[in-house]
Design a protein around this motif. Structure first.
Motif, PDB file in Angstrom:
ATOM      1  N   ALA A  72       0.852  -1.183   0.000  1.00 39.53           N
ATOM      2  CA  ALA A  72       0.000   0.000   0.000  1.00 39.53           C
ATOM      3  C   ALA A  72       0.893   1.240   0.000  1.00 39.53           C
ATOM      4  O   ALA A  72       1.986   1.221   0.573  1.00 39.53           O
ATOM      5  N   PRO A  73       0.458   2.297  -0.665  1.00 41.45           N
ATOM      6  CA  PRO A  73      -0.812   2.433  -1.364  1.00 41.45           C
ATOM      7  C   PRO A  73      -0.827   1.780  -2.744  1.00 41.45           C
ATOM      8  O   PRO A  73      -1.887   1.609  -3.329  1.00 41.45           O
ATOM      9  N   SER A  74       0.350   1.424  -3.273  1.00 44.39           N
ATOM     10  CA  SER A  74       0.427   0.894  -4.626  1.00 44.39           C
ATOM     11  C   SER A  74       0.912  -0.544  -4.615  1.00 44.39           C
ATOM     12  O   SER A  74       1.690  -0.952  -3.739  1.00 44.39           O
ATOM     13  N   ILE A  75       0.486  -1.302  -5.612  1.00 41.87           N
ATOM     14  CA  ILE A  75       0.944  -2.673  -5.786  1.00 41.87           C
ATOM     15  C   ILE A  75       2.372  -2.651  -6.331  1.00 41.87           C
ATOM     16  O   ILE A  75       2.757  -1.739  -7.062  1.00 41.87           O
ATOM     17  N   LEU A  76       3.168  -3.650  -5.955  1.00 46.81           N
ATOM     18  CA  LEU A  76       4.610  -3.616  -6.218  1.00 46.81           C
ATOM     19  C   LEU A  76       5.065  -4.595  -7.296  1.00 46.81           C
ATOM     20  O   LEU A  76       6.258  -4.659  -7.582  1.00 46.81           O
ATOM     21  N   ASP A  77       4.161  -5.364  -7.885  1.00 44.78           N
ATOM     22  CA  ASP A  77       4.495  -6.395  -8.867  1.00 44.78           C
ATOM     23  C   ASP A  77       5.296  -7.502  -8.172  1.00 44.78           C
ATOM     24  O   ASP A  77       5.596  -7.431  -6.984  1.00 44.78           O
ATOM     25  N   THR A  78       5.672  -8.533  -8.911  1.00 41.06           N
ATOM     26  CA  THR A  78       6.264  -9.705  -8.276  1.00 41.06           C
ATOM     27  C   THR A  78       7.637  -9.426  -7.672  1.00 41.06           C
ATOM     28  O   THR A  78       7.938  -9.868  -6.557  1.00 41.06           O
ATOM     29  N   GLY A  79       8.477  -8.686  -8.387  1.00 36.97           N
ATOM     30  CA  GLY A  79       9.810  -8.399  -7.866  1.00 36.97           C
ATOM     31  C   GLY A  79       9.781  -7.462  -6.679  1.00 36.97           C
ATOM     32  O   GLY A  79      10.412  -7.720  -5.642  1.00 36.97           O
ATOM     33  N   GLY A  80       9.054  -6.369  -6.819  1.00 37.54           N
ATOM     34  CA  GLY A  80       8.940  -5.434  -5.709  1.00 37.54           C
ATOM     35  C   GLY A  80       8.232  -6.049  -4.522  1.00 37.54           C
ATOM     36  O   GLY A  80       8.588  -5.783  -3.363  1.00 37.54           O
ATOM     37  N   GLY A  81       7.236  -6.902  -4.803  1.00 37.60           N
ATOM     38  CA  GLY A  81       6.518  -7.567  -3.723  1.00 37.60           C
ATOM     39  C   GLY A  81       7.394  -8.530  -2.948  1.00 37.60           C
ATOM     40  O   GLY A  81       7.347  -8.582  -1.715  1.00 37.60           O
ATOM     41  N   LEU A  82       8.210  -9.296  -3.677  1.00 35.23           N
ATOM     42  CA  LEU A  82       9.123 -10.216  -2.998  1.00 35.23           C
ATOM     43  C   LEU A  82      10.145  -9.443  -2.171  1.00 35.23           C
ATOM     44  O   LEU A  82      10.433  -9.805  -1.024  1.00 35.23           O
ATOM     45  N   ARG A  83      10.680  -8.370  -2.728  1.00 31.58           N
ATOM     46  CA  ARG A  83      11.680  -7.593  -1.988  1.00 31.58           C
ATOM     47  C   ARG A  83      11.095  -7.051  -0.696  1.00 31.58           C
ATOM     48  O   ARG A  83      11.750  -7.084   0.357  1.00 31.58           O
ATOM     49  N   GLN A  84       9.878  -6.533  -0.736  1.00 32.31           N
ATOM     50  CA  GLN A  84       9.275  -6.018   0.496  1.00 32.31           C
ATOM     51  C   GLN A  84       9.079  -7.119   1.531  1.00 32.31           C
ATOM     52  O   GLN A  84       9.224  -6.897   2.730  1.00 32.31           O
ATOM     53  N   ALA A  85       8.752  -8.323   1.074  1.00 30.29           N
ATOM     54  CA  ALA A  85       8.463  -9.425   1.995  1.00 30.29           C
ATOM     55  C   ALA A  85       9.702 -10.031   2.625  1.00 30.29           C
ATOM     56  O   ALA A  85       9.591 -10.860   3.530  1.00 30.29           O
ATOM     57  N   LEU A  86      10.891  -9.633   2.167  1.00 25.84           N
ATOM     58  CA  LEU A  86      12.113 -10.229   2.711  1.00 25.84           C
ATOM     59  C   LEU A  86      12.291  -9.951   4.196  1.00 25.84           C
ATOM     60  O   LEU A  86      12.989 -10.693   4.897  1.00 25.84           O
ATOM     61  N   SER A  87      11.662  -8.900   4.705  1.00 22.68           N
ATOM     62  CA  SER A  87      11.751  -8.634   6.142  1.00 22.68           C
ATOM     63  C   SER A  87      11.129  -9.766   6.952  1.00 22.68           C
ATOM     64  O   SER A  87      11.479  -9.979   8.116  1.00 22.68           O
ATOM     65  N   LYS A  88      10.229 -10.513   6.345  1.00 26.09           N
ATOM     66  CA  LYS A  88       9.605 -11.667   7.000  1.00 26.09           C
ATOM     67  C   LYS A  88      10.227 -12.986   6.547  1.00 26.09           C
ATOM     68  O   LYS A  88      10.276 -13.956   7.307  1.00 26.09           O
ATOM     69  N   LEU A  89      10.703 -13.031   5.303  1.00 27.75           N
ATOM     70  CA  LEU A  89      11.230 -14.271   4.743  1.00 27.75           C
ATOM     71  C   LEU A  89      12.695 -14.510   5.082  1.00 27.75           C
ATOM     72  O   LEU A  89      13.170 -15.638   5.066  1.00 27.75           O
ATOM     73  N   GLY A  90      13.441 -13.444   5.337  1.00 29.77           N
ATOM     74  CA  GLY A  90      14.869 -13.572   5.581  1.00 29.77           C
ATOM     75  C   GLY A  90      15.662 -13.463   4.290  1.00 29.77           C
ATOM     76  O   GLY A  90      15.116 -13.207   3.218  1.00 29.77           O
ATOM     77  N   ASN A  91      16.962 -13.674   4.381  1.00 26.96           N
ATOM     78  CA  ASN A  91      17.862 -13.456   3.249  1.00 26.96           C
ATOM     79  C   ASN A  91      18.297 -14.730   2.542  1.00 26.96           C
ATOM     80  O   ASN A  91      19.040 -14.669   1.564  1.00 26.96           O
ATOM     81  N   ASP A  92      17.882 -15.895   3.019  1.00 27.13           N
ATOM     82  CA  ASP A  92      18.217 -17.145   2.344  1.00 27.13           C
ATOM     83  C   ASP A  92      17.397 -17.284   1.062  1.00 27.13           C
ATOM     84  O   ASP A  92      16.408 -16.575   0.866  1.00 27.13           O
ATOM     85  N   PRO A  93      17.781 -18.202   0.169  1.00 26.97           N
ATOM     86  CA  PRO A  93      16.944 -18.471  -1.002  1.00 26.97           C
ATOM     87  C   PRO A  93      15.515 -18.818  -0.566  1.00 26.97           C
ATOM     88  O   PRO A  93      15.307 -19.435   0.487  1.00 26.97           O
ATOM     89  N   VAL A  94      14.552 -18.420  -1.371  1.00 31.83           N
ATOM     90  CA  VAL A  94      13.146 -18.624  -1.023  1.00 31.83           C
ATOM     91  C   VAL A  94      12.417 -19.325  -2.164  1.00 31.83           C
ATOM     92  O   VAL A  94      12.822 -19.265  -3.325  1.00 31.83           O
ATOM     93  N   PHE A  95      11.329 -19.988  -1.814  1.00 30.61           N
ATOM     94  CA  PHE A  95      10.352 -20.421  -2.799  1.00 30.61           C
ATOM     95  C   PHE A  95       9.424 -19.251  -3.094  1.00 30.61           C
ATOM     96  O   PHE A  95       9.036 -18.515  -2.174  1.00 30.61           O
TER      97      PHE A  95
END
Length: 222
Positions: A72-95
């Motif tokens: 929010a307020p804008s959608i981030l697309d797949t790359g931007g969305g994944l980057r924002q979620a790294l605070s929860k996913l961590g820095n290791d490789p992800v699915f």
């Protein structure tokens, strides 16, 4: 990472009042098929990005142990969305996993985990040959050489499941961008690979895909 933030415009009126991941196929929301596959590999975290109709998805997913990355307020697309979620996913490789497809056959996440080789791979994309990609409109996405390295164009369809290293995301200037940008970086250093999926797959990104997916689920080996 479950991608669930999109507007689902290809679904036309079906997504007027609900998000695409909650559209039902054979009586079950699309995103629940993805979750069942994810549970089987017992990940440390399952994070879904949210934007369109976020509260509906939050209500549905919160009891299922899913964490959220609200865009929010804008959608981030797949790359931007994944980057924002790294605070929860961590820095290791992800699915990462798309939530608008149906798989019939072995769990694609398990297959990817077995084939993952971080010494030579920065991304491993689970791909489906066009002949087993039900409901696919148009050509494929990639061609793989004998080693599994892929290049653009060909008869392999990206199925929406991958393992990917995320460090390259921090080098991208744009706030909202597709994962294609990161794939291009990885391809340029010969570390973009495909795993060919042995079963069938169905695109449920448009209304006709619902019936195709339900037919496939009834006869998964056809």
């Amino acid at each position: 990472m479950l991608f669930a933030a999109g507007f689902g415009t290809r679904m036309k009126s079906l997504t007027k009042n609900r998000p695409k991941p909650l559209i039902k196929v054979a009586g079950k929301p699309l995103i629940d098929y993805a979750l069942e596959l994810a549970y089987e590999i017992e990940p440390k975290h399952i994070v879904a990005n949210l934007h369109y109709q976020a509260e509906q998805l939050r209500t549905h997913l919160a009891p299922k142990g899913v964490e959220f990355s609200l865009e929010a307020p804008s959608i981030l697309d797949t790359g931007g969305g994944l980057r924002q979620a790294l605070s929860k996913l961590g820095n290791d490789p992800v699915f990462t996993m798309n939530s608008d497809v149906i798989w019939t056959g072995p769990n694609p996440l398990k297959l990817a985990l077995e084939a993952w080789d971080p010494k030579q791979m920065d991304a491993l994309l689970v791909c489906v040959p066009l002949v087993r990609a039900v409901g696919r409109k148009g050509a494929g996405d990639f061609t793989a050489d004998a080693s599994g390295r892929i290049s653009r164009g060909g008869d392999l369809v990206y199925g929406g499941v991958q393992i990917i290293k995320t460090s390259g995301l921090h080098q991208i200037q744009e706030k909202a961008f597709s994962l294609n940008v990161l794939w291009n970086q990885i391809h340029n250093v010969d570390r973009l690979f495909a795993l060919e999926y042995p079963g069938h797959w169905c695109d449920v990104g448009y209304p006709e895909g619902i019936e195709l997916a339900e037919t496939l689920l009834k006869s998964p080996n056809v």
